[in-house]
Every structure is written in C-alpha cells, then in structure tokens.
Enzyme design. Sequence first.
Site, PDB file in Angstrom:
ATOM      1  CE  LYS A  35      66.659  -2.468 142.601  1.00 13.29           C
ATOM      2  NZ  LYS A  35      67.665  -1.631 143.159  1.00 13.29           N
ATOM      3  N   GLY A  39      55.491  -4.481 139.823  1.00 11.01           N
ATOM      4  CA  GLY A  39      54.530  -3.574 140.470  1.00 11.01           C
ATOM      5  C   GLY A  39      55.207  -2.507 141.314  1.00 11.01           C
ATOM      6  CB  CYS A  42      52.624   1.665 143.602  1.00  7.55           C
ATOM      7  SG  CYS A  42      50.853   1.797 143.536  1.00  7.55           S
ATOM      8  CB  ALA A 114      68.384  -2.723 133.827  1.00  8.85           C
ATOM      9  N   GLY A 181      54.152  13.567 157.839  1.00  3.73           N
ATOM     10  CA  GLY A 181      53.683  13.741 156.461  1.00  3.73           C
ATOM     11  C   GLY A 181      52.689  12.653 156.096  1.00  3.73           C
ATOM     12  CB  VAL A 182      51.494  11.495 152.769  1.00  2.00           C
ATOM     13  CG1 VAL A 182      50.492  10.483 152.253  1.00  2.00           C
ATOM     14  CG2 VAL A 182      51.188  12.878 152.210  1.00  2.00           C
ATOM     15  CB  ILE A 183      54.289   7.511 154.412  1.00  2.00           C
ATOM     16  CG1 ILE A 183      54.183   7.528 152.874  1.00  2.00           C
ATOM     17  CG2 ILE A 183      54.543   6.094 154.910  1.00  2.00           C
ATOM     18  CD1 ILE A 183      55.440   7.092 152.144  1.00  2.00           C
ATOM     19  CD  GLU A 202      56.511  17.318 160.587  1.00  2.17           C
ATOM     20  OE1 GLU A 202      56.326  16.219 160.052  1.00  2.17           O
ATOM     21  OE2 GLU A 202      57.352  18.154 160.172  1.00  2.17           O
ATOM     22  CG  HIS A 436      19.491  15.435 148.060  1.00  2.00           C
ATOM     23  ND1 HIS A 436      20.276  16.059 149.010  1.00  2.00           N
ATOM     24  CD2 HIS A 436      18.320  15.108 148.679  1.00  2.00           C
ATOM     25  CE1 HIS A 436      19.596  16.123 150.153  1.00  2.00           C
ATOM     26  NE2 HIS A 436      18.411  15.543 149.978  1.00  2.00           N
TER      27      HIS A 436
HETATM   28  C1  LIG Z   1      53.816   3.303 152.338  1.00  2.06           C
HETATM   29  C2  LIG Z   1      53.565   4.032 151.039  1.00  2.06           C
HETATM   30  C3  LIG Z   1      52.285   4.367 150.678  1.00  2.06           C
HETATM   31  C4  LIG Z   1      52.047   5.035 149.482  1.00  2.06           C
HETATM   32  N1  LIG Z   1      50.764   5.344 149.158  1.00  2.06           N
HETATM   33  C5  LIG Z   1      50.510   5.990 148.005  1.00  2.06           C
HETATM   34  C6  LIG Z   1      49.176   6.297 147.634  1.00  2.06           C
HETATM   35  O1  LIG Z   1      48.224   5.980 148.343  1.00  2.06           O
HETATM   36  N2  LIG Z   1      48.970   6.942 146.467  1.00  2.06           N
HETATM   37  C7  LIG Z   1      50.012   7.305 145.649  1.00  2.06           C
HETATM   38  O2  LIG Z   1      49.764   7.893 144.599  1.00  2.06           O
HETATM   39  N3  LIG Z   1      51.290   7.012 145.986  1.00  2.06           N
HETATM   40  C8  LIG Z   1      51.557   6.367 147.127  1.00  2.06           C
HETATM   41  N4  LIG Z   1      52.843   6.052 147.449  1.00  2.06           N
HETATM   42  C9  LIG Z   1      53.921   6.453 146.524  1.00  2.06           C
HETATM   43  C10 LIG Z   1      54.012   5.485 145.336  1.00  2.06           C
HETATM   44  O3  LIG Z   1      54.201   4.178 145.805  1.00  2.06           O
HETATM   45  C11 LIG Z   1      55.145   5.896 144.433  1.00  2.06           C
HETATM   46  O4  LIG Z   1      54.995   7.260 144.084  1.00  2.06           O
HETATM   47  C12 LIG Z   1      55.166   5.056 143.174  1.00  2.06           C
HETATM   48  O5  LIG Z   1      55.356   3.697 143.468  1.00  2.06           O
HETATM   49  C13 LIG Z   1      56.284   5.541 142.238  1.00  2.06           C
HETATM   50  O6  LIG Z   1      56.289   4.758 141.094  1.00  2.06           O
HETATM   51  P1  LIG Z   1      57.601   4.556 140.233  1.00  2.06           P
HETATM   52  O7  LIG Z   1      57.191   3.726 139.069  1.00  2.06           O
HETATM   53  O8  LIG Z   1      58.263   5.834 139.999  1.00  2.06           O
HETATM   54  O9  LIG Z   1      58.611   3.737 141.171  1.00  2.06           O
HETATM   55  P2  LIG Z   1      58.468   2.433 142.043  1.00  2.06           P
HETATM   56  O10 LIG Z   1      57.085   2.034 142.284  1.00  2.06           O
HETATM   57  O11 LIG Z   1      59.355   2.628 143.216  1.00  2.06           O
HETATM   58  O12 LIG Z   1      59.110   1.305 141.114  1.00  2.06           O
HETATM   59  C14 LIG Z   1      60.445   1.322 140.755  1.00  2.06           C
HETATM   60  C15 LIG Z   1      60.870  -0.087 140.389  1.00  2.06           C
HETATM   61  O13 LIG Z   1      62.130  -0.042 139.756  1.00  2.06           O
HETATM   62  C16 LIG Z   1      62.880  -1.171 140.160  1.00  2.06           C
HETATM   63  N5  LIG Z   1      64.300  -0.860 139.929  1.00  2.06           N
HETATM   64  C17 LIG Z   1      65.045   0.114 140.517  1.00  2.06           C
HETATM   65  N6  LIG Z   1      66.299   0.126 139.994  1.00  2.06           N
HETATM   66  C18 LIG Z   1      66.334  -0.856 139.082  1.00  2.06           C
HETATM   67  C19 LIG Z   1      67.346  -1.361 138.212  1.00  2.06           C
HETATM   68  N7  LIG Z   1      68.559  -0.812 138.167  1.00  2.06           N
HETATM   69  N8  LIG Z   1      67.043  -2.396 137.418  1.00  2.06           N
HETATM   70  C20 LIG Z   1      65.823  -2.964 137.419  1.00  2.06           C
HETATM   71  N9  LIG Z   1      64.830  -2.547 138.219  1.00  2.06           N
HETATM   72  C21 LIG Z   1      65.076  -1.502 139.027  1.00  2.06           C
HETATM   73  C22 LIG Z   1      62.529  -1.316 141.632  1.00  2.06           C
HETATM   74  O14 LIG Z   1      62.812  -2.619 142.086  1.00  2.06           O
HETATM   75  C23 LIG Z   1      61.024  -0.994 141.604  1.00  2.06           C
HETATM   76  O15 LIG Z   1      60.266  -2.167 141.444  1.00  2.06           O
HETATM   77  C24 LIG Z   1      53.124   5.366 148.628  1.00  2.06           C
HETATM   78  C25 LIG Z   1      54.424   5.010 148.979  1.00  2.06           C
HETATM   79  C26 LIG Z   1      54.652   4.347 150.170  1.00  2.06           C
HETATM   80  C27 LIG Z   1      56.060   3.963 150.523  1.00  2.06           C
END
Ligand SMILES: Cc1cc2nc3c(=O)[nH]c(=O)nc-3n(C[C@H](O)[C@H](O)[C@H](O)COP(=O)(O)OP(=O)(O)OC[C@H]3O[C@@H](n4cnc5c(N)ncnc54)[C@H](O)[C@@H]3O)c2cc1C
Length: 460
Positions: A35, A39, A42, A114, A181-183, A202, A436
């Site tokens: 939607k 990508g 992430c 979707a 935390g991490v972010i 925190e 090394h």
């Molecule tokens: C600032 C930040 C830094 C991060 N850094 C790291 C890192 O360094 N290393 C790491 O491992 N993780 C990191 N993460 C976490 C990582 O981005 C997520 O864990 C990862 O993107 C999850 O992947 P996913 O496929 O589950 O979901 P997402 O990447 O969130 O993708 C979900 C997708 O689904 C789409 N979607 C949702 N609902 C619908 C629908 N009904 N119809 C169609 N499309 C839909 C959304 O638009 C989105 O594009 C970070 C997150 C943030 C916010």
Amino acid sequence: MAEKYDVAVIGSGPGGYAAAIRCAQKGASVAVIEKDLIGGTCLNCGCIPSKTLLASAHTLLLINHAKMMGIDVQSAVPNWPNIQKRKEAGVAGFRKGLTGLIQSHKVKIIEGRAIVTAPGKISIESDSSKTEIEAGNIILATGSAPIEIPSIPFDGKTVISSKEALSLEQIPESMVIVGGGVIGCEMACVYAAMGTKVTIVEALSRLIPMEDSWIGRLMEREFKKLGIESLTNQKVISVDKTTLPAKVSLESGQEIEAEYVLVCVGRRATVDKETVDALNLQMNGPVISVDKKMQTNISGVYAIGDVLGTTYLAHGAFAEAEVAAVNVTGGDIKIADYSLIPRAVYTFPEIASVGKTEEECNSEGLDVSIGRSFFKANGRSNAHNETTGEIRVVRDNTTNKILGVSMVGSIATELIGAARALIGSKEKITEISFPHPTVSEVLKEAAEDAFGLSLHNPPK
Ligand SMILES: Cc1cc2nc3c(=O)[nH]c(=O)nc-3n(C[C@H](O)[C@H](O)[C@H](O)COP(=O)(O)OP(=O)(O)OC[C@H]3O[C@@H](n4cnc5c(N)ncnc54)[C@H](O)[C@@H]3O)c2cc1C
C-alpha cells in the site's frame, strides 16, 4: 474474473519480499501487494536510512579524532542537506533495485491496501481502483508502526517518531529522546555527532534494557563522552509546545527544553481489523498468533515479521519468511530457536549479542563460566584508535557448550555473525585460526577465556 495466484503476500518489507521471492524460486505464481513503498519500514524509514545517517555521523567523529591519528584537519562541519541527499539517494537506489529484483522473479507487484475478505480471497483498494484476487495461500507481512504515548501524541512537528527523525530539515539545537532502547540510542548517536544537545529519558534503570546490565552501564559512560545525557528511571509526563523550544516535564519535576521530542518506546504490529474479523484470526494480544510453521489458526493463512511481535528485526522477518515460504510451497519446516537470531545496535560503540545472556543463564540457574576479552588489548583496535568495549562469551560448565556471546565495541555488529557460529559448539576454539591482526581476535580470546585458555589474559 479475479486473477489467481498460488501465493499472495501482503506487505513488501523484508518479510514480505523475501517470502515472495522464495515462493517464486520454488515455482509458485506469486503476487505481492504493497500500500505504500516497496521495501517496507526497513528500506524506507528503518534499517537503511538510519544506518546511512549513522555512517555520516561516524565519519564526522573519525575526522574529529584525526589528530589522534597524526593528521591535522582544520575542521569538520556536517552539511546536513547533503547528508540527507545521500541518504535519500541510497534508499531510492535500493528501492529501484528491489522492485526490479522482485519483478525479475516474475512476482506481480500490486499497489494498494489489501484486506483478506475470506480464506483465499483478497480485496485490494488503491486511489485509482478496487480489485479482487484469489490465492491458494496468503502470507500476512504487514509490519509495524511506532508506539505513541497517549499523553504526548505524535504531531509530526515537535513530538516526532523515528520516521520524521530520519528526515529533519535541519540539525536541531536540542532533542529529548523518550526511550533508551535500540532506535532511541541509534538516533541519539546520529544527532549528538551532528552537534545536537541530546537527552535520553528512559523509564527503566538502564539504556538498552534488553541486554545485560554491564552493557547499559558502559553505554551510559560512552554516551557521556559524546555529550549525550542519559536520564534513567525517569518518565516524561508532558510536553508544553506553547513555547519554542518546547518544555518537556519529567515525573521527577525536572524540566528540559527541546526543539524536538523523539518518542522511541517500541513498535506495535500493523494488523488490519477487517482481515482479522473476516478470517476470525487468532490474536495474541496486539499481534497475530502463529505456530512454529508460521501458520495462523486459519489453514492457508500465514504471518511473518513485525506483525508477529517476535523479534522486530529485519533478519528476524527474513528467517520467518523462509519458514513460511517453504511451508506454503509444499515443504514442512519450523522456526528455529529465536535466541539464535543475532541482536545488533549500531551505536557508537556498537552492541551485539546472540544466544543466551549471562543474566538469563543466572536466572535459569545454569552453571556458567564467562570468558572476557577487551578491545583495548587488541592490536588492530589500537591501530584504529577504537579500543572501547569488550566481548563476553558464556560457556555452560555442564555441557561445555557455548551458550551466548555479548559484545560492545567497534564492528560488533559485523563480528556477531561469527559469534553465532560458535553457539552450541564445543569446538576447540584454540584450533580455529583467526587472521592477525584483526578485531575478530577479540572474539577468539573471549571464547578461549571461557575455557580458561586465553593466551593474552593473565592467569586468573
Ligand atoms: C528507525 C528504525 C531502524 C531500524 N533498524 C533496524 C536494523 O538496523 N536492523 C534490523 O534488523 N531491523 C531494524 N529495524 C526494524 C525493521 O525495520 C523491521 O523489523 C522490519 O522492517 C520488519 O519487516 P516486515 O516485513 O515485518 O515489515 P515492514 O518492513 O514494516 O513492512 C510491512 C509493509 O507492509 C505494508 N502494508 C501494511 N499493511 C498493508 C496492507 N493492508 N496492504 C498492503 N500493504 C500493507 C506496509 O506499507 C509496509 O511496506 C529498524 C526499524 C526502525 C523504525
């Protein structure tokens, strides 16, 4: 007539696109529905843009330490518009590449939101159209969104989430980050390096609370050197935006002025209520419930990634995508031990861990030995002037196996992959050759130390 696919994947983040490509590789006809931007989080507002900004910040810090390396540099000044341009170009380039990659596997990309209306039936709505498709199996990979604190809701201007924080127009003078935390810690490093006065608030007693306490303590010390103030055991209760900078009030009564309040208190699963209701999907609180095969309570409907609330990591989503893709294409596999998915934090210095932590082992009553090795004793780390931190390796004294590795230090996020290979092994680390001089020797030393065999640690 509705188009039919073997597999439909909803969401194109790391979980969704990886599942779609793997299913296509296994011979399935696949559609991925997105939607927003290909990508997911992430690529567009998570891992990639944050690491690109951190890389610029790291370069700035390296230049500021150039004198230590015998190099005279007049001054280093961040050019924020160019830093942003570089980040945007990187993300756009990857997005184009990923779109082409998905299509090269003959996966159909469908734009729109979707909703699953019944098992095997999906309705897709975009600005321009409304369509329906059918699929033998459906993989939900709809990701997550930042959690909002009700008393200080996001306004996108002063109270912001990580998404806005990645694209600020200017380097702010001051920023309060709610959540250590991490972010929160990664964004603190970006802006502190750029010159922003950063304060982390925190609620728990330490930064990076999911890791052992030595890590939080060490990071607090290192953050102080970067000019980051860490206020632990503290809560933000309100933000007064009538003045600029805003006034941030803490429970303790303390007031801090901040141009931005960045709220990083975790993420919540993006679950479409219509889909849940139509399928009668079983939920586990706010997240979708699945078994070890990534299947929901509905046959032919799987879920992966952040929508499960398991790891909130891109490579966690990759691992779950692999399991779901194999299972929907006729295989039969289960997700392995989640603790073996490495955890990585790209702060200055970096943090990484895999397997069980020392504190976890202690709480489980396991008899363990801890091997330690310090970056300051490592030749290459000294050559690079990056001597902060240490690696700890946890050995089970009963089985002699390595249970976990935790580290803080330069390139920890790179070393943790090698550490993962050591988990569960009784491998004679003394017989494994590490080049090394390399930073990786800190890992070998710590593992040897866990067996009482470190060459470069004095006898205990
Ligand atoms: C600032 C930040 C830094 C991060 N850094 C790291 C890192 O360094 N290393 C790491 O491992 N993780 C990191 N993460 C976490 C990582 O981005 C997520 O864990 C990862 O993107 C999850 O992947 P996913 O496929 O589950 O979901 P997402 O990447 O969130 O993708 C979900 C997708 O689904 C789409 N979607 C949702 N609902 C619908 C629908 N009904 N119809 C169609 N499309 C839909 C959304 O638009 C989105 O594009 C970070 C997150 C943030 C916010």
